[in-house]
Design an enzyme around this catalytic site. Sequence first.
Site, PDB file in Angstrom:
ATOM      1  N   GLU A 177       0.568 -24.304  10.978  1.00 62.54           N
ATOM      2  CA  GLU A 177       0.974 -24.033  12.362  1.00 62.54           C
ATOM      3  C   GLU A 177      -0.215 -23.988  13.316  1.00 62.54           C
ATOM      4  O   GLU A 177      -0.845 -22.941  13.486  1.00 62.54           O
ATOM      5  CB  GLU A 177       1.749 -22.703  12.444  1.00 62.54           C
ATOM      6  CG  GLU A 177       2.180 -22.369  13.875  1.00 62.54           C
ATOM      7  CD  GLU A 177       3.001 -21.083  14.002  1.00 62.54           C
ATOM      8  OE1 GLU A 177       3.189 -20.388  12.987  1.00 62.54           O
ATOM      9  OE2 GLU A 177       3.433 -20.801  15.120  1.00 62.54           O
ATOM     10  N   LYS A 222       4.252 -27.039  11.645  1.00 63.03           N
ATOM     11  CA  LYS A 222       4.924 -26.236  12.676  1.00 63.03           C
ATOM     12  C   LYS A 222       4.114 -26.306  13.964  1.00 63.03           C
ATOM     13  O   LYS A 222       3.225 -25.484  14.203  1.00 63.03           O
ATOM     14  CB  LYS A 222       5.062 -24.782  12.199  1.00 63.03           C
ATOM     15  CG  LYS A 222       5.653 -23.825  13.223  1.00 63.03           C
ATOM     16  CD  LYS A 222       6.155 -22.554  12.586  1.00 63.03           C
ATOM     17  CE  LYS A 222       6.598 -21.555  13.645  1.00 63.03           C
ATOM     18  NZ  LYS A 222       7.379 -20.438  13.095  1.00 63.03           N
TER      19      LYS A 222
HETATM   20  P1  13P Z   1       8.212 -18.274  18.353  1.00 64.42           P
HETATM   21  O1  13P Z   1       9.317 -19.251  18.025  1.00 64.42           O
HETATM   22  O2  13P Z   1       8.715 -17.000  18.987  1.00 64.42           O
HETATM   23  O3  13P Z   1       7.068 -18.918  19.060  1.00 64.42           O
HETATM   24  O4  13P Z   1       7.653 -17.752  16.953  1.00 64.42           O
HETATM   25  C1  13P Z   1       7.497 -18.637  15.935  1.00 64.42           C
HETATM   26  C2  13P Z   1       6.355 -18.225  15.105  1.00 64.42           C
HETATM   27  O5  13P Z   1       6.478 -18.075  13.912  1.00 64.42           O
HETATM   28  C3  13P Z   1       5.053 -18.055  15.757  1.00 64.42           C
HETATM   29  O6  13P Z   1       4.060 -17.925  14.799  1.00 64.42           O
END
Ligand code: 13P
Length: 342
Positions: A177, A222
Amino acid sequence: MTERLEDIATAMVAPGKGILAADESTGTIKKRFDSIGLESTENARRDYREMLFRTEEAMRNYISGVILFDETLRQKAADGTPLAELIRSSGAIPGIKVDKGAKPLALSPGEQITEGLDGLRERLAEYYDLGARFAKWRAVITIGDGLPTWNCENANAHALARYAALCQEAKIVPIVEPEVLMDGPGATHDIDRCYDVTHKVLRIVFRELHAANVNLEGIVLKPNMVIAGQKCSKQASPNEVAEKTVKCLKATVPSAVPGIAFLSGGQSGEEATRHLSLMNEIGNLPWALTFSYGRALQAAALQAWGGKSENVAAGQRAFAHRAKMNSLAALGKWQDKLEEAA
Ligand code: 13P
């Protein structure tokens, strides 16, 4: 029998399914509970998450996996069932946030580096024994005057790759991510600036994953969507967000990656759904495109629940609705009018 990484990753992005990000750290969940005037105790956190994981309709049909915080993976429901077992029995996969949060990056004012590599091998082995089959590590990239720097992009990408390799060694699928922020006080950038930064960051991330011998068939990416900063006076249309996001991902994400599960990053529930559906309507994509939303899946449920046991059914209805809308969006079949039916 150990499952193959590729099979777990594919299951995480199965058609019409996506991931519930319920891995808010103790500090973040306190902020969420503050918004409904609820004190953040261990039991309150347990009750809230138990409400979500017991939403049978959502968990069985629309949710492939749930990202948990360390505390939740060790918690038991009120009746003594481990919460991870509740998730598994609904057919979804338990996952775990393993990073230790974003800290100030030394000598790089305004930027952050995610910590948590020390001792990660040992923690992953324990998480595997506790039932986690995928993990998450979030890197944060801030757009600003002269930001992000080369140092921030490279340091974060390198950490993501070291994390991903350790996960795969432990038979755990890494969610990779790299989040280019859309919110925050200085988020005045337009969509094209977000495109350029996201494009560069993703290229660096895949370079580092390659250098670290990470098997791309056994990860889930992600990313943020390509979208204007929340404080930008010129907001892009939903179609522009969808088109530019797909273009950016096609230019940077190898087709070996089975799926991309977006974060919501500050978009409202409906916006995040609309954008995802428009992208899937474009079609002809080499990977699955789905959701891994935190706020966009939970905000309505949290409000409807309000911390009161008599509102559990209302909270579950709100969660099931958003999960269903996002499931349709992951298939490119969401429509405005379905929201009114809620
Ligand atoms: P949000 O969808 O609220 O951005 O959170 C997703 C997430 O896991 C952030 O690390």
